[in-house]
Structure formats: structure tokens, C-alpha cells
Design an enzyme around this catalytic site. Structure first.
Site, PDB file in Angstrom:
ATOM      1  N   TRP A 267       0.861  -1.187   0.000  1.00 46.15           N
ATOM      2  CA  TRP A 267       0.000   0.000   0.000  1.00 46.15           C
ATOM      3  C   TRP A 267       0.893   1.231   0.000  1.00 46.15           C
ATOM      4  CZ3 TRP A 267      -0.217   4.021   3.632  1.00 46.15           C
ATOM      5  CH2 TRP A 267      -1.111   5.035   3.259  1.00 46.15           C
TER       6      TRP A 267
ATOM      7  N   GLU B  70      -3.257  -3.138  -2.112  1.00 44.02           N
ATOM      8  CA  GLU B  70      -4.368  -2.533  -1.354  1.00 44.02           C
ATOM      9  C   GLU B  70      -4.777  -1.215  -2.006  1.00 44.02           C
ATOM     10  OE1 GLU B  70      -3.308  -1.590   2.701  1.00 44.02           O
ATOM     11  OE2 GLU B  70      -5.353  -1.027   3.250  1.00 44.02           O
TER      12      GLU B  70
ATOM     13  N   LYS C 292      -7.193   2.406  -2.271  1.00 43.88           N
ATOM     14  CA  LYS C 292      -7.703   3.426  -1.360  1.00 43.88           C
ATOM     15  C   LYS C 292      -8.383   4.527  -2.165  1.00 43.88           C
ATOM     16  CE  LYS C 292      -6.268   6.137   2.622  1.00 43.88           C
ATOM     17  NZ  LYS C 292      -5.377   6.129   3.774  1.00 43.88           N
TER      18      LYS C 292
ATOM     19  N   ASP D 200      -9.479  -2.993   2.185  1.00 46.70           N
ATOM     20  CA  ASP D 200      -9.541  -2.421   3.536  1.00 46.70           C
ATOM     21  C   ASP D 200     -10.898  -1.739   3.605  1.00 46.70           C
ATOM     22  OD1 ASP D 200      -9.432  -0.208   5.459  1.00 46.70           O
ATOM     23  OD2 ASP D 200      -7.287  -0.600   5.642  1.00 46.70           O
TER      24      ASP D 200
ATOM     25  N   HIS E 193     -11.532   1.991   3.021  1.00 46.66           N
ATOM     26  CA  HIS E 193     -10.995   2.624   1.814  1.00 46.66           C
ATOM     27  C   HIS E 193     -11.984   2.795   0.674  1.00 46.66           C
ATOM     28  CE1 HIS E 193      -6.515   1.762   2.910  1.00 46.66           C
ATOM     29  NE2 HIS E 193      -7.186   2.379   3.863  1.00 46.66           N
TER      30      HIS E 193
ATOM     31  N   HIS F  42      -8.209  -6.050   5.088  1.00 46.99           N
ATOM     32  CA  HIS F  42      -7.835  -5.257   6.248  1.00 46.99           C
ATOM     33  C   HIS F  42      -9.137  -4.897   6.938  1.00 46.99           C
ATOM     34  CE1 HIS F  42      -3.539  -3.536   5.496  1.00 46.99           C
ATOM     35  NE2 HIS F  42      -3.540  -4.819   5.789  1.00 46.99           N
TER      36      HIS F  42
ATOM     37  N   ASP G  41     -11.701   7.294   6.543  1.00 49.49           N
ATOM     38  CA  ASP G  41     -10.814   6.177   6.880  1.00 49.49           C
ATOM     39  C   ASP G  41     -10.089   6.482   8.187  1.00 49.49           C
ATOM     40  OD1 ASP G  41      -9.294   3.843   6.610  1.00 49.49           O
ATOM     41  OD2 ASP G  41      -7.705   4.921   5.547  1.00 49.49           O
TER      42      ASP G  41
ATOM     43  N   ASP H  29      -9.701   4.704  10.900  1.00 51.16           N
ATOM     44  CA  ASP H  29      -9.013   3.600  11.583  1.00 51.16           C
ATOM     45  C   ASP H  29      -9.321   3.513  13.063  1.00 51.16           C
ATOM     46  OD1 ASP H  29      -7.403   2.078   9.545  1.00 51.16           O
ATOM     47  OD2 ASP H  29      -6.720   4.105   9.092  1.00 51.16           O
TER      48      ASP H  29
ATOM     49  N   ASP I 230      -6.490  -3.721  10.943  1.00 49.46           N
ATOM     50  CA  ASP I 230      -5.759  -2.498  10.599  1.00 49.46           C
ATOM     51  C   ASP I 230      -6.474  -1.300  11.209  1.00 49.46           C
ATOM     52  OD1 ASP I 230      -4.140  -0.569   9.555  1.00 49.46           O
ATOM     53  OD2 ASP I 230      -4.865  -0.736   7.491  1.00 49.46           O
TER      54      ASP I 230
HETATM   55  C1  RNT Z   1      -3.609   3.028   5.027  1.00 48.56           C
HETATM   56  C2  RNT Z   1      -3.734   1.571   4.794  1.00 48.56           C
HETATM   57  C3  RNT Z   1      -2.558   0.747   5.244  1.00 48.56           C
HETATM   58  C4  RNT Z   1      -2.004   1.174   6.564  1.00 48.56           C
HETATM   59  C5  RNT Z   1      -0.988   0.243   7.161  1.00 48.56           C
HETATM   60  C6  RNT Z   1      -0.231   0.871   8.274  1.00 48.56           C
HETATM   61  O1  RNT Z   1      -4.749   3.719   4.758  1.00 48.56           O
HETATM   62  O2  RNT Z   1      -4.911   1.094   5.396  1.00 48.56           O
HETATM   63  O3  RNT Z   1      -2.912  -0.585   5.221  1.00 48.56           O
HETATM   64  O4  RNT Z   1      -3.028   1.358   7.508  1.00 48.56           O
HETATM   65  O5  RNT Z   1      -0.172  -0.238   6.171  1.00 48.56           O
HETATM   66 ZN    ZN Z   2      -5.173  -1.019   5.374  1.00 50.81          ZN
END
Ligand code: RNT
Ligand code: ZN
Length: 416
Positions: free
Chosen positions: A181, A222, A224, A256, A259, A283, A291, A293, A323
Site C-alpha cells: 500500500w 491494497e 484506497k 480495507d 478505503h 484489512h 478512513d 481507523d 488495521d
Molecule cells: C492506510 C492503509 C494501510 C495502513 C498500514 C499501516 O490507509 O490502510 O494498510 O493502515 O499499512
Molecule cells: Zn489497510
């Protein structure tokens, strides 16, 4: 009769074998990300977190050394039921005193301590090249940079990470999922979108050309939708990474769930990808409005994603990793809640009358389908969860919070 025996009977009446569900879940690895422990800081650079991701909060006691991080991961893992894998980023390389290697020069020896740590705990390791928080990120770009030197540096980093992933897999005997990513993108409207994406594509291809055993190293890409500071354009968009994975055998798409646009759901995308890809990766996170997290909770979309993994028979085809990174709360608790929530979601999915529900759908009996899906929510799931925790030797319920508080007092609060 114990609470579990009573619950087991209720489930059995609905055609569900809770013992079998528990036994199955014990065999399914889920990857715990090291980066919740230090707010995605890593050990190789003093650079602030950058690249479109961000942690907020300043809860005391974060890990600042490999020893502390390992100790904290141990604590969190001791409180979570289930089979674990460890997810590392390249920025967590461990150097000997006086030693340093930049990201393009990383070697497996810089991860020997992690390999030993994982082996002692009989865990596999997943790995991620770190394309952020580094001075070679130029104008927000790495693998898609027009600057040949910048691109070369990051391609070399990616290739080094393939070699390290292979090393982890060989050491642990468990395949290593290596996720690519990079937050490459533009804050404002670009004049050229194709150029960066073509460079990104070619850079990915060069990275994947590094020799590796596809049974041991599972490269992923990955996607986004956007990141902070790169709101207008992201090179690795959903279409880009999906098409890349689809056209490069051995490369997996990684979704993820933070994303995508807020009204898009990864729970709906899993089956779409399962039609085409032998394996894929997730993820698991919780985005609040963006996003963000946040720590994963046992809530609707988490449950729905787990249902899609389980009822499509895809537990062995989907590599699952957590994640999230919340710096505003006790980090051991963040890990424990997040990991346990996904465990709950998987166990819940394994304890649903999936075959009967599917049959109702196929027979067009949608009234009964709705009623039965709602009824299933009322089954005594808590008792099954408690039994699972008991068998796994971890405290169920908020009992574990006492242990975290004690750890905070004895260990975390003593950190400078
Ligand atoms: C970022 C991605 C990625 C990171 C990690 C730390 O938006 O989700 O996966 O969170 O690699
Ligand atoms: Zn991620």
C-alpha cells in the site's frame, strides 16, 4: 446445566453445532498488526507519520522500543482468544546498536528478532513494505514518482521486502502475506492521471519480479479512495489495484473496509471477488465518517463481513488482518477489543443457520428469510463466546480490563 450447555441445546434445535463452530474457529489465523502499539511509529526513522494516514490522541505508555512493543503484543495476545499471526511493517526493522540500513537496503537479518519472536509463539508473520513516513517520499509520491531516483529507491524497498517475506515464511513454515500500500496521490486536481498510474503499475511489476516462491509469499495490492493531503487523486484506486491483481497471477487484491465511499460495503464486495480470485486479503478496520481507523467493534458491518467469509466457505481463501490505530486510548485495550470483535464476528457467523437461510432465499421464501435472520440474532451467542474464551484460556467479558489496568500500572505508566 451450565449456560453453555443450555445454549448449545438451543442452537442444536436450530441445526447448529456450536462445538464444531468453536473447533473450526481455533484453526483460523487472524493477523494482529504491530502498529497499534506505537501509533504507526516504527523504529527506523524519527519522521512523523505521513502518507495520507494519521493517528490522533496521546494516551500515555506507548511502546518506543522493540522490547516494549513485543511485551505489549504478548499482553494483548494473552487476552484474545483465537489463532494469531503477527503483521509487521518494514519500518519495524530492529538494528543492532550503531547499525542502520535504509529501506532500500533492508535485509532479513534486520528482522531476525521478529522471526524468533514469532517462532517461539508458533505464529506466522505477514509483512508490509513501508512507503510512508520517510524523506524519500517526494511530493507525496513513491512508486509513481516521476523522479527516477525516488522510484528506484522504493522499488528496491519493495524487492527487499519480498526477500524478507520469503525469509519469514521459511523461518516460520507459514506463508507470508506481503501487502503493498502506498498513499501516492495529489492534494489538488492533477493534469496527468495516466502517467503516475503507468509508473505505479510498472513499479509494482518490478517489485513482483523479485524471485519468490508463490506458495510462501503472497503479494497483495491494497486500494484506497483518498487520504489526508491527497484528496483529489490516489494512484492506487480500487479499479487500479483490482485490475492489477486480476492481470498478475499470484498477486492478491486486498480490501480495507475503510478505503471506499461511505455507502460502499466490503461485505458486498467479498463474494464479487471470490468469483474471480482464488485467494484474497482483507484489512479489517472501522472508519468513522472517513478512513479514521477506529478500533473494530462487534457491529453490523463487521458481522456482515465475517458472514460473507464464513458462509461462502472462504475461511481458507481469505487472509484476514486487522488495521486500526487509535492513540487516544489504552493501546492494549484497543488491540484486545479489535481482535476479539473480529473473533466474535467469525464465531457468530459460524453459529448461524447459513444453509437453511440460503435455502429460503433460493426458494423465494423472503418473508421467512427475514424472520429467521432476525430470530438468529436472538440466539444465546454470549454463552458460546464465553465457552470459546474459556477453552482458549482467556478471560471473557470485561474481566480482561482489570488485567490491562494492572499492566498499565505496573508497566505502561513507568515508561518515560
Ligand atoms: C492506510 C492503509 C494501510 C495502513 C498500514 C499501516 O490507509 O490502510 O494498510 O493502515 O499499512
Ligand atoms: Zn489497510
Amino acid at each position: 446445566m451450565s449456560g453453555y450447555e443450555e445454549a448449545k441445546k438451543r442452537y442444536a434445535a436450530a441445526g447448529i453445532d456450536t462445538d464444531a463452530a468453536i473447533a473450526r474457529l481455533k484453526t483460523v489465523p487472524v493477523s494482529l498488526h504491530c502498529w497499534q502499539g506505537d501509533d504507526v511509529g516504527g523504529f527506523d526513522s524519527k519522521d512523523a507519520l505521513s502518507g495520507g494516514i494519521l493517528t490522533t490522541g496521546n494516551y500515555p505508555g506507548k511502546a518506543t522500543t522493540p522490547q516494549q512493543l513485543m511485551q505489549d503484543i504478548d499482553k494483548a495476545m494473552s487476552l484474545c482468544p483465537g489463532k494469531k499471526k503477527l503483521n509487521l511493517h518494514a519500518s519495524y526493522a530492529i538494528f543492532e546498536p550503531g547499525e542502520f540500513a535504509d529501506r532500500d537496503k533492508l535485509e532479513s537479518k534486520h528482522f531476525k528478532k521478529w522471526a524468533e519472536y514469532a517462532k517461539e509463539r508458533k505464529m506466522g508473520i505477514d509483512f508490509n513494505p513501508t512507503f510512508f513516513s520517510h524523506p524519500m517520499v517526494k511530493d507525496g509520491l513513491t512508486l509513481s514518482s516521476p523522479d527516477e531516483k525516488v522510484r528506484r529507491f522504493w522499488i528496491d524497498h519493495g524487492r527487499a521486502c519480498i526477500r524478507i517475506s520469503q525469509y519469514f515464511a521459511e523461518e516460520t513454515g507459514i506463508p507470508c502475506v506481503m501487502n503493498i500500500w502506498a498513499g501516492d496521490g495529489f492534494k489538488d486536481v492533477p493534469a496527468d492521471r495516466l502517467g503516475p498510474r503507468m509508473r505505479y503499475k510498472e513499479a509494482f511489476e518490478e517489485i513482483l519480479s523479485e524471485p519468490h516462491d508463490p506458495a510462501l509469499v503472497k503479494p497483495c495490492v491494497e486500494s484506497k479512495v483518498f487520504g489526508i493531503g491527497v484528496e483529489s487523486f490516489t494512484a492506487g484506486s480500487s479499479e487500479f489495484t483490482l485490475s492489477f491483481a486480476a492481470s498478475h497471477p499470484g498477486c492478491l487484491p486486498l480490501m480495507d473496509n475503510g478505503h471506499y465511499h461511505p455507502q460502499e460495503f466490503v461485505s458486498d464486495k467479498i463474494s464479487a471477488l471470490l468469483c474471480f480470485f482464488p485467494e484474497l486479503a482483507l484489512h479489517i478496520t472501522r472508519g468513522v465518517r472517513w478512513d479514521s481507523d477506529h478500533v473494530v467493534l462487534f457491529e453490523d458491518e463487521t458481522r456482515e463481513m465475517a458472514k460473507e467469509v464464513v458462509r461462502n466457505g472462504a475461511l481458507d481463501r481469505i487472509y484476514m488482518a486487522l488495521d486500526f490505530f487509535d492513540a487516544s486510548i489504552n493501546r492494549i485495550s484497543a488491540w484486545t477489543v479489535g481482535f476479539s470483535s473480529w473473533q466474535k464476528a467469525l464465531l457468530n457467523a459460524l453459529c448461524l443457520p447459513n444453509a437453511q437461510l440460503k435455502k429460503l432465499q433460493d426458494e423465494g421464501r423472503f418473508t421467512e428469510l427475514m424472520v429467521m435472520q432476525e430470530e438468529a440474532k436472538m440466539l444465546p451467542f454470549a454463552a458460546v463466546w464465553e465457552r470459546y474464551c474459556e477453552e482458549e484460556g482467556v478471560p471473557a467479558g470485561a474481566e480482561w480490563l482489570k488485567e490491562v489496568k494492572k499492566y498499565e500500572n505496573d508497566v505502561l505508566s513507568k515508561r518515560g
